[in-house]
Structures are given as C-alpha cells and as structure tokens.
Design an enzyme around this catalytic site. Sequence first.
Site, PDB file in Angstrom:
ATOM      1  N   HIS A   1       0.829  -1.205   0.000  1.00 42.57           N
ATOM      2  CA  HIS A   1       0.000   0.000   0.000  1.00 42.57           C
ATOM      3  C   HIS A   1       0.865   1.257   0.000  1.00 42.57           C
ATOM      4  O   HIS A   1       0.521   2.247  -0.661  1.00 42.57           O
ATOM      5  CB  HIS A   1      -0.914   0.009   1.229  1.00 42.57           C
TER       6      HIS A   1
ATOM      7  N   ASP B   1      -6.565   4.839   2.329  1.00 43.01           N
ATOM      8  CA  ASP B   1      -7.374   3.632   2.151  1.00 43.01           C
ATOM      9  C   ASP B   1      -7.667   2.982   3.497  1.00 43.01           C
ATOM     10  O   ASP B   1      -8.032   1.816   3.560  1.00 43.01           O
ATOM     11  CB  ASP B   1      -6.678   2.638   1.215  1.00 43.01           C
TER      12      ASP B   1
END
Length: 487
Positions: free
Chosen positions: A20, A120
Amino acid sequence: MAAPAAKSHLAFFPFPSQGHVTPAFQLARLLHHCHGFDVTFVHTEHNRRRLLRARGPGALAGEPGFRFAAVPDGLPPSDEDAARDVAALLLSLPTMVPHFKELVLSELPAASCRRLLVSDVDPILRAAQEIGLPCVTFWTTSASSFMVMQQVRHLVARGLVPLKAEEWIPGQHGHRLGAGVAQGHARLRDFPTFIRTTDPDDAMLALTLRLTECYRTVPSAVVFHTFEELESQVISAMSDILPPIYAIGPLPLLLREAGGDHAASTSAGYSLSKEDRACLDWLDGKRPNSVVFASFGSLVKLTSEQLAELAWGLASSGYEFLWVIRSDQQATGAAGGTAAVLPPEFLAETEGRGCVTSWCPQEAVLRHGAVGAFLTHCGWNSMLESVCAGVPMLCWPFAADQQTNSRMACTEWRVGVELSEDPGREEVEAAIRQVMGGGRGEEMRSSAAEWKDKAALAARPGSSSWVNQERVVDEVLAPLMDKKRVC
C-alpha cells in the site's frame, strides 16, 4: 501542466504495509511534482524505522513542499526488519486515529492552506469526516478485488456468508457463488480468504463489511491503481454503486512519462527493506527469457514443506531461477539466513543455475530481458509490474485480494497459469515447463506482450490513465479544496 492557484496540501495516509505504501508514495510524487500540491506523507513509527535502516536518512529527508510524518501503530515496539502481522495491524488501526487528528489539527498547514486526505484506511477516513477534512480513497489493489469485496455484504444478506458447513471450505474448487461480479460467476476460492469463516462474529468479516460501507459513503471519490483497458467491465459496473471513480495506473509508467528526477521514484526507490541489486548483475549474463523469477512479496510466509516442494519443483524444471526468500519468509522460523531454510541437497543440485536473495528491486528484475516467467503470490503491485514488463505468470495466491487477481490473470488476461492452494513439486515443475516453453507458453507470452503495450499506451499523455489523473485534480481535488486552477 497547470498547477493550483494557491498551495493546497494533501495528507497521504496509506495502510502501513509495503504493498500500500509504494503506490501511495508514487501517487503523492505525481501530484506533487506534476500538479504542484504540497504533501505530507504519513508512516507508522515502525515503518519509519525500517525505511531509515533500509535506505538511510535520505529516505525521509523530504524536499520543499514534500514532508514526512509518523504516528505509532498501537502495537508493541519492534525493530525487526519485517512487516507487522496484518490481522494485528488491522485491529490496531483505531488506536492511530487520535494521533492522526493531532497531526492534522496541530502540525499540517492550517487556515491559509486547503487540506485534503488521501487514504485507504477506514478509521482514518472516518476520522477525517469527523473533523471536516475532505477525503479521497486511493484503492491500491485491483478494481476486481474491490468489486468482490463489495459483494460480501450481498453474500451475508443471502445467508451464504458466514459459511454454513465445512464442505464449503476451500477444496471445493468447482463451487460458484453468483454474486454479480462483473466478469461473471466467481468461485469460492476467488474471494478474499477472510470470508471463509463459519463464525458469524468473525472479526475480519466484520472489518470487511465496515470497510466496504465506508468506501460507499465517506470519500468524495475513489481512485484505483489500475487502467481502464485492464479491468473495463468492473470499472463500468462500479460506476453505479460508488462515488466518482478514476482509474490511474500503472503509476510507475505515469511517472516515467512525466519525466524529471521524480520519475525514478517507483517501487524500487521506496522499499521498506534493503534491496540486493547484485541479482541484476547475475541476470545480465543470462539468455533472453531463460530465468524463472520467484517472489512472494513482503507478507506471505511459507511452511518448511512448502519451501521444500517449491525448491524441488524449481530444481526439477531444469531452468535457471532467481528466488527471493525474505529473512522472515518461513512460517516456522529459521535462523541463519536464506540458505538455512533450503534443503542442502537442493543447493548442491542447483549450484550455478540459481540465485537466492532476501529482497530485490522487483520492477527492474521483471523488466530484465532474461526473465521469462514470474512465480508470484499475485499481490497487485507484482501483477501490475509483471503486466507492464510483459512477463507471463505462475500464480500461487495466498490471501486477501490475491485469489481474485490470480483469477483475472489466468482467465481474463490469459497471461498466467494457476497453481493449486498447496502445490507439490511435480505441479510446480509442470507449471514452469508449461509457461517457459511449448505452445501454451508462446500464447501467454504473446498475450503478455499485448498487455504490456496496452499499459504503456494508457499512461501516455492524452490516453486513459493520463487523462484520468488530470480529471482527479480538476474534478475532485481542486473543487474539494475550493480552489480554482490557473493555466
């Protein structure tokens, strides 16, 4: 390119794992250098220490308009050069919220500068909403996996999840769940592993349901790290159920098209672990398409039996190989480095035709002409890098989005061969031979070359991903900050 009329500030807070962090950093670089946004990129303290050990003080030195910050992750302190346990990290995310709020309210530029969050992380997105900070979700895995996760609530509503009987547990490869996934019916094994529970109070299932509800209601837009041609049906279907969505990828190619010093800031330039670049010299002496590259990302652990079966599959195939085995790769733990986890007979058998390392600059490895196939866990960064390099895949997914990504590579893009959930040496050997040679291998290599061209085209100025990243600025970021852009 045009820039905001006045400095606007983006706070990036990605889920704190390598898969990520890397694309979030790439997007931050793109928006900073090409569109003039100031950026604060937030790490956890654990990852900050890993970066400093791996890359030195320069990794967090920043530059004018681009700074770094860090918050504690709520887990016991550790200086281990390894990723945190994902389940523990997910459960600890709420402990980061007060530190994030303090960062926004006391440390980020305030009244004179418009601010916006790109993240996120569910609790962080909700915290931003609570303090009036506009936010955008950057989904760093595939659009297909996002769609599959959105279907989980329908499976729960229909009584299919939690699972009712043990016979539904993986192994029933032919069982299909008609959940409305855009590409057609999905098998149980194509869904994220955390739906495979019979416990109605399962913590990971509850987190998934909360996360998908958050993405439908909290952010003003959802940005996907993909390109339209790769996942066109899913992107079209999601337009009806989500806030405005944008496909911007592959980011390494967009950064190269943008040019300048920031173009070098791809996955190889922001690793949380120290890279062994000597493996590139080893590849230089090999024939084109002659080497099998095996790597399972930053999180996957293998049992000693799985390592042994994979090792002997590689050995029996007869092909040369480059194999990444992290120091924390073996699930049962092993001291003494990568050599200690491999059978001595294997090392003797493959001497001279194998290279084993603890970490590598993966994007550069995949672009090397000697690499003919990629044995991968199907993490999304790995999949995109393989697509961009035109390298066929041997797909051995383990968890999270990896099963969905494997399904796409093997059935939709036709660039991969799927391994079973626990392959033996004979299966590994047969799959390697299938991808590296013969008619099937040639077909996959041809499809991979076509997707490589499509990815490159999508990132060029005027094409889909290039246009979409400009639309994100014009239609989402600038309006949310109440700033007009000037030419």
